[in-house]
Design an enzyme around this catalytic site. Sequence first.
Site, short mmCIF file in Angstrom:
data_model
loop_
_atom_site.label_atom_id
_atom_site.label_comp_id
_atom_site.label_asym_id
_atom_site.label_seq_id
_atom_site.Cartn_x
_atom_site.Cartn_y
_atom_site.Cartn_z
N ASP A 146 -0.14 5.20 0.84
CA ASP A 146 -0.39 6.17 1.92
C ASP A 146 -0.30 5.48 3.27
O ASP A 146 -1.04 4.54 3.56
CB ASP A 146 -1.78 6.80 1.76
CG ASP A 146 -1.86 7.77 0.59
OD1 ASP A 146 -1.09 8.74 0.58
OD2 ASP A 146 -2.68 7.54 -0.32
N ASP A 194 0.87 -1.16 0.00
CA ASP A 194 0.00 0.00 0.00
C ASP A 194 0.92 1.23 0.00
O ASP A 194 2.12 1.10 0.30
CB ASP A 194 -0.90 -0.02 1.24
CG ASP A 194 -1.74 1.24 1.36
OD1 ASP A 194 -2.45 1.57 0.40
OD2 ASP A 194 -1.67 1.90 2.42
#
Length: 334
Positions: free
Chosen positions: A17, A15
């Site tokens: 952020d 991922d």
Amino acid sequence: MTADLAGGYDLVVFDLDGVVYLIDKPIAGAAEAVGQLRGRKTAVAYATNNASRRAADVAALLTGMGVPAAPAEVLTSAGAAAAVLAEKLPAGSPVLVVGADALRDEVREAGLTPVGEAGDEPVAVVQGYGPDVGWRVLTEASLAVRAGAMWVATNTDRTLPSPRGPLPGNGSLVAVLRTALDRDPDLVVGKPGPALFTTAASQAHAEHPLVVGDRLDTDIRGAVAAGLDSLLVLTGVSGPADLLAADESERPTFVAADLSGLFRPAAEAAVPLKAEDAGGWRVDRDGDTVTLAGAGDPVVALRLLCAATWSGVPLSGITAASDAARELLGAWKL
């Protein structure tokens, strides 16, 4: 085979952020972690629910931060949403876009026609995060959905991590329309759906991928749904209290303070840790209560306590029996 956690996998799907960066600032150690994986020829991919950037823009942003990335390694919910719409709709169909220019560009590149008003008679509304989304475009989207347009959300993350703390995410904007329309979107494309992860694995021809994320409700839940192992890092949204209270569908295989956990033995990150004492900590369980004593690495304490809370001890049943334990539980707001 390398003896550390990452050495057991042929693809690591990050991922972004809260894992690699916060908005536009790299998280300490992220560039070094990715560089180490590339040095040992482990495939890398990036899967993000943030629909405000296209894959090429994300790759450029990462590369500029010292995290080398190619556009083909980046999977975004914007691209996935546009691809889904292109499969469902005739070429050239008008689609009302709620979000950033990146989502509009993805819709156009998928062979559809992005529009901005209900009066354009869109057959679908696609909604993704955009920092400038406001009342006017949400109004047009509401009118279009009421008129029969299919409503597709790129993702429903309630917040976005930032150096200033959590900020409203696309899920908060979707909630505005959900309240106005008294219904849910017809389709949510991104995580926790498994599609971004399974696509990344397919593209890399990976047989044993690892998902790395900071959110239990999207990254980890999506990995569980895809049947993949996962590592939760505590650099973004989900914290220790969230992990202790996690539902079975949102429980990671491993937990670490940050990405450096990839290069330590897997046994040092496996969760829960089923033991009475480890790493300077001790847990004593009595029915629905558990007492933490001693001192040491906070992640070890967290793994020990997960063994209790995941088997029935409520958060309110955790007590401290040492100064270090009291300080730690206080920091976790327990």
